[in-house]
Write a protein that holds these residues in place. Structure first.
Motif, short mmCIF file in Angstrom:
data_model
loop_
_atom_site.label_atom_id
_atom_site.label_comp_id
_atom_site.label_asym_id
_atom_site.label_seq_id
_atom_site.Cartn_x
_atom_site.Cartn_y
_atom_site.Cartn_z
N VAL A 128 0.84 -1.20 0.00
CA VAL A 128 0.00 0.00 0.00
C VAL A 128 0.87 1.25 0.00
O VAL A 128 0.64 2.19 -0.77
N GLU A 129 1.90 1.26 0.84
CA GLU A 129 2.80 2.41 0.90
C GLU A 129 3.52 2.63 -0.44
O GLU A 129 3.69 3.76 -0.88
N THR A 130 3.92 1.54 -1.07
CA THR A 130 4.59 1.65 -2.36
C THR A 130 3.66 2.26 -3.40
O THR A 130 4.06 3.12 -4.18
N VAL A 162 0.90 4.17 -2.82
CA VAL A 162 0.52 5.54 -2.46
C VAL A 162 1.65 6.53 -2.76
O VAL A 162 1.39 7.66 -3.15
N THR A 163 2.88 6.10 -2.63
CA THR A 163 4.00 7.00 -2.88
C THR A 163 4.47 6.96 -4.34
O THR A 163 5.41 7.67 -4.69
N SER A 164 3.80 6.17 -5.16
CA SER A 164 4.22 6.08 -6.57
C SER A 164 3.60 7.20 -7.40
O SER A 164 2.62 7.84 -7.03
N SER A 165 4.17 7.41 -8.58
CA SER A 165 3.63 8.43 -9.49
C SER A 165 2.31 7.95 -10.11
O SER A 165 1.49 8.77 -10.51
N GLU A 166 2.11 6.64 -10.18
CA GLU A 166 0.86 6.10 -10.72
C GLU A 166 -0.32 6.54 -9.85
O GLU A 166 -1.37 6.92 -10.36
N TYR A 167 -0.14 6.50 -8.54
CA TYR A 167 -1.20 6.93 -7.63
C TYR A 167 -1.51 8.41 -7.82
O TYR A 167 -2.67 8.81 -7.87
N GLN A 168 -0.46 9.22 -7.94
CA GLN A 168 -0.66 10.65 -8.12
C GLN A 168 -1.36 10.94 -9.44
O GLN A 168 -2.25 11.79 -9.52
N LEU A 169 -1.00 10.18 -10.49
CA LEU A 169 -1.64 10.36 -11.79
C LEU A 169 -3.11 9.98 -11.71
O LEU A 169 -3.98 10.70 -12.20
N ASN A 170 -3.41 8.85 -11.10
CA ASN A 170 -4.81 8.43 -10.95
C ASN A 170 -5.61 9.44 -10.12
O ASN A 170 -6.77 9.71 -10.41
N ARG A 171 -5.00 10.00 -9.13
CA ARG A 171 -5.66 10.98 -8.28
C ARG A 171 -5.97 12.25 -9.07
O ARG A 171 -7.06 12.82 -8.96
N GLU A 172 -5.03 12.70 -9.90
CA GLU A 172 -5.25 13.89 -10.71
C GLU A 172 -6.35 13.64 -11.75
O GLU A 172 -7.18 14.52 -12.00
N ILE A 173 -6.37 12.46 -12.34
CA ILE A 173 -7.40 12.12 -13.34
C ILE A 173 -8.78 12.09 -12.67
O ILE A 173 -9.76 12.59 -13.24
#
Length: 150
Positions: free
Chosen positions: A132-134, A136-147
């Motif tokens: 989960v930590e991996t 949440v701290t990945s760029s994939e999570y940030q990209l999904n969040r922005e989308i």
């Protein structure tokens, strides 16, 4: 506060009719000890009394609800294509209690085995937490969040 327990025959754990298994569960004892007590009572007292009592219990006691031998077997927690929730909490089937026995005759796990089981659960949960930590701290999570925010 007293918990009411019902006495049933446990045909899944039983050898003949599940009477000894039901008694062991009801009194919180190891199954092997109840069987030894019944066999000892057979040999040390009038054997016919023990046999008649066992047969009477066989017919009087109901089968344990949810046992395989029961006609009304229904397990609502069985794994059938259930949608997984988005939360990171454990499923109810993962939250089994570990019962540690303090005396030899009590049902439950010995302390060393219980410690090992709990240690395995913590290792499994730590592995899940790292995943989960991996994420949440990945760029994939940030990209999904922005989308999703669009």
């Amino acid at each position: 506060m007293s918990l009411k327990k019902d006495l049933f025959r446990d045909t899944d754990k039983g050898k003949i009719a599940g009477v000894c298994a039901g008694l062991a569960e009801y009194f919180g004892m190891e199954l092997w000890l109840v069987r030894i007590l019944v066999v000892s009572a057979f040999f040390l007292s009038a054997g016919t009394f023990v046999i008649v009592s066992y047969i009477a219990a066989w017919f009087i006691l109901d089968k344990k609800p949810g046992s395989k031998g029961s006609a009304t077997h229904f397990n609502p927690n069985r794994s059938v294509a259930k949608p997984r929730s988005k939360g990171w909490h454990n499923a109810p089937e993962d939250e089994e209690k570990v019962v540690v026995k303090s005396k030899v005759w009590q049902a439950g796990e010995p302390p060393k085995q219980a410690f090992f089981d709990i240690q395995q659960r913590f290792a499994k949960n730590e592995s899940r937490l790292r995943k989960v930590e991996t994420y949440v701290t990945s760029s994939e999570y940030q990209l999904n969040r922005e989308i999703n925010n669009l």
